[in-house]
Scaffold this active site. Structure first.
Site, PDB file in Angstrom:
ATOM      1  N   CYS A  80       6.593  59.991  57.932  1.00 36.06           N
ATOM      2  CA  CYS A  80       6.545  58.851  58.834  1.00 36.06           C
ATOM      3  C   CYS A  80       5.958  59.292  60.180  1.00 36.06           C
ATOM      4  CB  CYS A  80       7.963  58.338  59.016  1.00 36.06           C
ATOM      5  SG  CYS A  80       8.087  56.698  59.666  1.00 36.06           S
ATOM      6  N   HIS A  81       5.088  58.460  60.734  1.00 36.77           N
ATOM      7  CA  HIS A  81       4.489  58.773  62.030  1.00 36.77           C
ATOM      8  C   HIS A  81       5.489  58.544  63.161  1.00 36.77           C
ATOM      9  CE1 HIS A  81       0.917  57.963  59.564  1.00 36.77           C
ATOM     10  NE2 HIS A  81       0.321  58.828  60.360  1.00 36.77           N
ATOM     11  N   MET A 115      10.147  51.337  58.667  1.00 37.56           N
ATOM     12  CA  MET A 115      11.044  52.477  58.482  1.00 37.56           C
ATOM     13  C   MET A 115      11.997  52.620  59.659  1.00 37.56           C
ATOM     14  SD  MET A 115      10.310  53.271  55.500  1.00 37.56           S
ATOM     15  CE  MET A 115      11.563  54.525  55.407  1.00 37.56           C
ATOM     16  N   GLU A 116      11.540  52.267  60.854  1.00 34.42           N
ATOM     17  CA  GLU A 116      12.412  52.334  62.031  1.00 34.42           C
ATOM     18  C   GLU A 116      13.546  51.312  61.933  1.00 34.42           C
ATOM     19  OE1 GLU A 116       8.898  54.639  62.959  1.00 34.42           O
ATOM     20  OE2 GLU A 116       9.147  52.703  61.997  1.00 34.42           O
ATOM     21  N   ASP A 130      31.769  56.583  59.112  1.00 37.14           N
ATOM     22  CA  ASP A 130      32.378  57.733  59.777  1.00 37.14           C
ATOM     23  C   ASP A 130      33.557  57.314  60.644  1.00 37.14           C
ATOM     24  OD1 ASP A 130      32.496  60.538  60.654  1.00 37.14           O
ATOM     25  OD2 ASP A 130      31.842  59.712  62.582  1.00 37.14           O
TER      26      ASP A 130
END
Length: 162
Positions: A80-81, A115-116, A130
């Protein structure tokens, strides 16, 4: 039977992985929105609703983690860039079905921000897990998907039922 040539692989050349060269592409405004769910067993939901979670407020932590995750995508997704995230919004809400996470990410760049947005949702969901894992290990992260994108060569996209 006619032979067909398989499409050229964009992220592999001569059998080796590579990052696609976007040097010649004109930066354009692009957005992407993704969502995901964290399904909570009764004991985890009770701890969240009662505010008795020993680690603090999972929804606030998840929102901040999602924002940070959107900016660190290129560190996690190998091909990924790294792009400038010019805006990001992460909403983390408790709903009947569980915790819903929706992230919208914006940029002006030569490549998209799908993707971000997906990374923002995933990192936020992992932080919910978590923060609540002491209440239950049966928490499930599910339904991570792209809802919409705008801009770029492939044009706009909207998920069905989203």
């Amino acid at each position: 039977m006619a032979e067909t040539t398989p499409p050229a692989l964009t992220h592999f050349r001569d059998g080796l992985p590579r990052m696609v060269d976007v040097t010649g592409k004109v930066p354009t405004v692009r957005t992407a929105t993704a969502e995901g769910w964290v399904r909570l067993p009764a004991e985890a939901r009770a701890a969240l609703e009662a505010g008795t979670n020993p680690k603090g407020d999972p929804l606030t932590v998840a929102r901040l983690a999602g924002l940070a995750g959107s900016k660190r995508t290129a560190d996690l997704i190998l091909l990924c860039h790294p792009i400038p995230v010019t805006g990001a919004d992460v909403q983390v809400t408790l709903e009947d079905a569980g915790v819903r996470i929706v992230a919208t990410v914006r940029t002006t760049a030569p490549t998209g921000v799908e993707m971000e947005a997906l990374s923002a949702v995933t990192v936020a969901a992992l932080n919910v897990y978590d923060m609540l894992k002491a209440a239950s290990k049966a928490i499930e992260i599910t339904g991570i998907r792209l809802l919409a994108k705008t801009g770029g060569k492939s044009g706009d996209y909207a998920a069905q039922g989203g």
